[in-house]
Motif scaffolding. Structure first.
Motif, PDB file in Angstrom:
ATOM      1  N   VAL A 245      18.414  -1.175 -11.640  1.00 21.49           N
ATOM      2  CA  VAL A 245      18.996  -2.589 -11.062  1.00 21.49           C
ATOM      3  C   VAL A 245      17.817  -3.197 -10.062  1.00 21.49           C
ATOM      4  O   VAL A 245      17.754  -4.324  -9.567  1.00 21.49           O
ATOM      5  N   ASP A 246      16.757  -2.427  -9.904  1.00 18.06           N
ATOM      6  CA  ASP A 246      15.576  -2.625  -8.662  1.00 18.06           C
ATOM      7  C   ASP A 246      14.702  -3.632  -9.147  1.00 18.06           C
ATOM      8  O   ASP A 246      13.527  -3.047  -9.516  1.00 18.06           O
ATOM      9  N   GLN A 247      15.094  -4.712  -9.849  1.00 17.95           N
ATOM     10  CA  GLN A 247      13.909  -5.604 -10.573  1.00 17.95           C
ATOM     11  C   GLN A 247      12.909  -5.971  -9.668  1.00 17.95           C
ATOM     12  O   GLN A 247      11.632  -6.167 -10.184  1.00 17.95           O
ATOM     13  N   ASN A 248      13.123  -6.567  -8.648  1.00 24.42           N
ATOM     14  CA  ASN A 248      12.051  -7.119  -7.597  1.00 24.42           C
ATOM     15  C   ASN A 248      11.208  -5.893  -6.992  1.00 24.42           C
ATOM     16  O   ASN A 248       9.949  -6.196  -6.937  1.00 24.42           O
ATOM     17  N   TRP A 249      11.753  -4.699  -6.903  1.00 23.75           N
ATOM     18  CA  TRP A 249      10.950  -3.478  -6.419  1.00 23.75           C
ATOM     19  C   TRP A 249       9.968  -3.056  -7.425  1.00 23.75           C
ATOM     20  O   TRP A 249       8.765  -2.824  -7.293  1.00 23.75           O
ATOM     21  N   LYS A 250      10.446  -3.346  -8.853  1.00 28.03           N
ATOM     22  CA  LYS A 250       9.629  -2.978  -9.910  1.00 28.03           C
ATOM     23  C   LYS A 250       8.446  -3.782 -10.043  1.00 28.03           C
ATOM     24  O   LYS A 250       7.295  -3.494 -10.318  1.00 28.03           O
ATOM     25  N   ARG A 251       8.585  -4.941  -9.853  1.00 33.27           N
ATOM     26  CA  ARG A 251       7.574  -6.095  -9.818  1.00 33.27           C
ATOM     27  C   ARG A 251       6.681  -6.011  -8.896  1.00 33.27           C
ATOM     28  O   ARG A 251       5.509  -6.188  -9.011  1.00 33.27           O
ATOM     29  N   GLN A 252       7.033  -5.800  -7.475  1.00 36.80           N
ATOM     30  CA  GLN A 252       5.980  -5.354  -6.628  1.00 36.80           C
ATOM     31  C   GLN A 252       5.228  -4.185  -7.036  1.00 36.80           C
ATOM     32  O   GLN A 252       4.101  -4.242  -6.815  1.00 36.80           O
ATOM     33  N   LEU A 253       5.713  -3.178  -7.550  1.00 33.77           N
ATOM     34  CA  LEU A 253       5.055  -1.896  -7.780  1.00 33.77           C
ATOM     35  C   LEU A 253       3.938  -2.127  -8.795  1.00 33.77           C
ATOM     36  O   LEU A 253       2.891  -1.916  -8.880  1.00 33.77           O
ATOM     37  N   ASN A 254       4.373  -2.987  -9.884  1.00 33.61           N
ATOM     38  CA  ASN A 254       3.418  -3.466 -10.960  1.00 33.61           C
ATOM     39  C   ASN A 254       2.209  -4.283 -10.375  1.00 33.61           C
ATOM     40  O   ASN A 254       1.149  -3.900 -11.067  1.00 33.61           O
ATOM     41  N   LYS A 255       2.466  -5.009  -9.584  1.00 29.14           N
ATOM     42  CA  LYS A 255       1.456  -5.899  -8.845  1.00 29.14           C
ATOM     43  C   LYS A 255       0.411  -4.902  -8.107  1.00 29.14           C
ATOM     44  O   LYS A 255      -0.716  -4.804  -8.280  1.00 29.14           O
ATOM     45  N   LEU A 256       1.184  -3.847  -7.453  1.00 26.67           N
ATOM     46  CA  LEU A 256       0.309  -2.796  -6.827  1.00 26.67           C
ATOM     47  C   LEU A 256      -0.684  -2.069  -7.645  1.00 26.67           C
ATOM     48  O   LEU A 256      -1.693  -1.673  -7.418  1.00 26.67           O
ATOM     49  N   ILE A 257      -0.110  -1.623  -8.899  1.00 24.64           N
ATOM     50  CA  ILE A 257      -0.644  -0.939  -9.879  1.00 24.64           C
ATOM     51  C   ILE A 257      -2.080  -1.787 -10.235  1.00 24.64           C
ATOM     52  O   ILE A 257      -2.948  -1.288 -10.391  1.00 24.64           O
ATOM     53  N   GLN A 258      -1.567  -2.995 -10.622  1.00 19.87           N
ATOM     54  CA  GLN A 258      -2.762  -3.933 -11.337  1.00 19.87           C
ATOM     55  C   GLN A 258      -3.955  -3.906 -10.212  1.00 19.87           C
ATOM     56  O   GLN A 258      -4.948  -4.005 -10.659  1.00 19.87           O
ATOM     57  N   GLU A 259      -3.443  -4.266  -9.057  1.00 20.21           N
ATOM     58  CA  GLU A 259      -4.466  -4.660  -7.874  1.00 20.21           C
ATOM     59  C   GLU A 259      -5.142  -3.419  -7.442  1.00 20.21           C
ATOM     60  O   GLU A 259      -6.222  -3.599  -6.899  1.00 20.21           O
ATOM     61  N   ASN A 260      -4.914  -2.082  -7.695  1.00 22.91           N
ATOM     62  CA  ASN A 260      -5.381  -1.109  -7.146  1.00 22.91           C
ATOM     63  C   ASN A 260      -5.761  -0.060  -8.138  1.00 22.91           C
ATOM     64  O   ASN A 260      -5.798   1.170  -7.718  1.00 22.91           O
ATOM     65  N   GLN A 261      -5.964  -0.492  -9.440  1.00 21.14           N
ATOM     66  CA  GLN A 261      -6.099   0.534 -10.440  1.00 21.14           C
ATOM     67  C   GLN A 261      -7.315   1.468 -10.299  1.00 21.14           C
ATOM     68  O   GLN A 261      -7.379   2.575 -10.463  1.00 21.14           O
ATOM     69  N   GLY A 262      -8.530   0.834  -9.780  1.00 23.17           N
ATOM     70  CA  GLY A 262      -9.692   1.753  -9.351  1.00 23.17           C
ATOM     71  C   GLY A 262      -9.438   2.661  -8.266  1.00 23.17           C
ATOM     72  O   GLY A 262      -9.957   3.586  -8.653  1.00 23.17           O
TER      73      GLY A 262
END
Length: 292
Positions: A245-262
């Motif tokens: 049910v935690d859709q907003n939390w998932k989106r925030q984590l996805n953003k963090l993954i994308q921005e910090n992949q290096g």
């Protein structure tokens, strides 16, 4: 894929109960505005579900891969970091994430439906571990004739056990238990100890474990098993796990993954994780900014 089987396959992540129910309808009060106050245990704290003794992934001292990733994310989110520790055996998800005691499992195989997965942040495989100078360093498939008659360590019930059976290697194999309590047992460490002592000729481990122990010992060669033509696939994508049910939390984590992949890749490589791109080619320090 049935989740308990998938988790057992990845061994390093250990066994989870397939019947776990995650969250409930009462907690599904998210908003389209990105408000996390209904989704998280405490919006001001990054509360991580983790195993207290499961290196190279996590421990209570904060020494594992997922501990370091959690520290990175807590820093980016400007949140305090806290853990709920529970052995990654039967009931792990139900007693942690499902009980709303913590908000994220830092490492979870893509495609498992026990939790809702984020985008994957790395891709790796099972690997063959052999001593330097053993003559097995160039073996890159379990179908290689050089392994015939060799004593190869394998964690029972993991995917490469099937590949080994097809290749006719199980008669001389040494099995190690899959169903363990990580507070007291460590099949990967036992396999590496046997390899160092000459009790086995090679071992097959989940890539992050193979890389971690090889780096510790210093005289072991790790080869990702990406060339198998029979049996199950041995390459997997790993993301993070949150409640369904935690859709907003998932989106925030996805953003963090994308921005910090290096930075994520650097942590993984520092622990010896054999990272792979989408074409099964190794990712090294020079390509550490690439996504899986």
């Amino acid at each position: 894929m049935e989740v308990g089987r998938h988790r057992r396959w990845l061994f390093s992540l250990c066994v989870m109960a397939a019947s776990c129910a995650i969250g409930d309808v009462a907690r599904a009060q998210t908003t389209d505005s990105g408000d996390l106050s209904f989704e998280l245990v405490d919006p001001k704290v990054l509360r991580v579900c983790a195993d207290p003794r499961n290196l190279p992934f996590s421990n209570e001292k904060g020494e594992g891969i997922e501990n370091k990733l959690a520290e990175l994310f807590a820093d980016k989110l400007q949140k305090k970091l806290d853990y709920v520790f529970f052995p990654q055996a039967t009931g792990f998800v139900r007693m942690t994430l499902g009980a709303h005691r913590c908000d994220v499992i830092m490492g979870f195989p893509q495609g498992d439906d026990l939790v809702q997965g984020t985008n994957p942040y790395y891709r790796t495989s099972y690997a063959l571990v052999a001593k330097a100078g053993s003559g097995l360093e160039d073996v890159d498939t379990l179908e290689d004739p050089k392994l015939k008659g060799k004593h190869v360590g394998i964690v029972a019930g993991t995917p490469p056990a099937t590949n080994m059976a097809i290749a006719g290697l199980m008669g001389d194999a040494k099995p190690y238990p899959l169903m363990i309590d990580t507070r007291y047992d460590n099949s990967a460490q036992a396999m590496i100890d046997d390899l160092a002592a000459g009790k086995i000729d090679a071992g097959v481990l989940w890539g992050p474990m193979a890389g971690y122990y090889a780096k510790k010992v210093g005289s072991l060669h790790v080869t990702p098993l990406v060339k198998e033509t029979t049996g199950p696939k041995l390459v997997y994508r790993i993301g993070m796990g949150v409640r369904a049910v935690d859709q907003n939390w998932k989106r925030q984590l996805n953003k963090l993954i994308q921005e910090n992949q290096g930075e994520i890749n650097k942590i993984l490589l520092d622990f010896g994780v054999p990272l792979l791109d989408e074409n099964d080619r190794p990712l090294g320090a020079g390509t550490a900014k690439k996504a899986p």
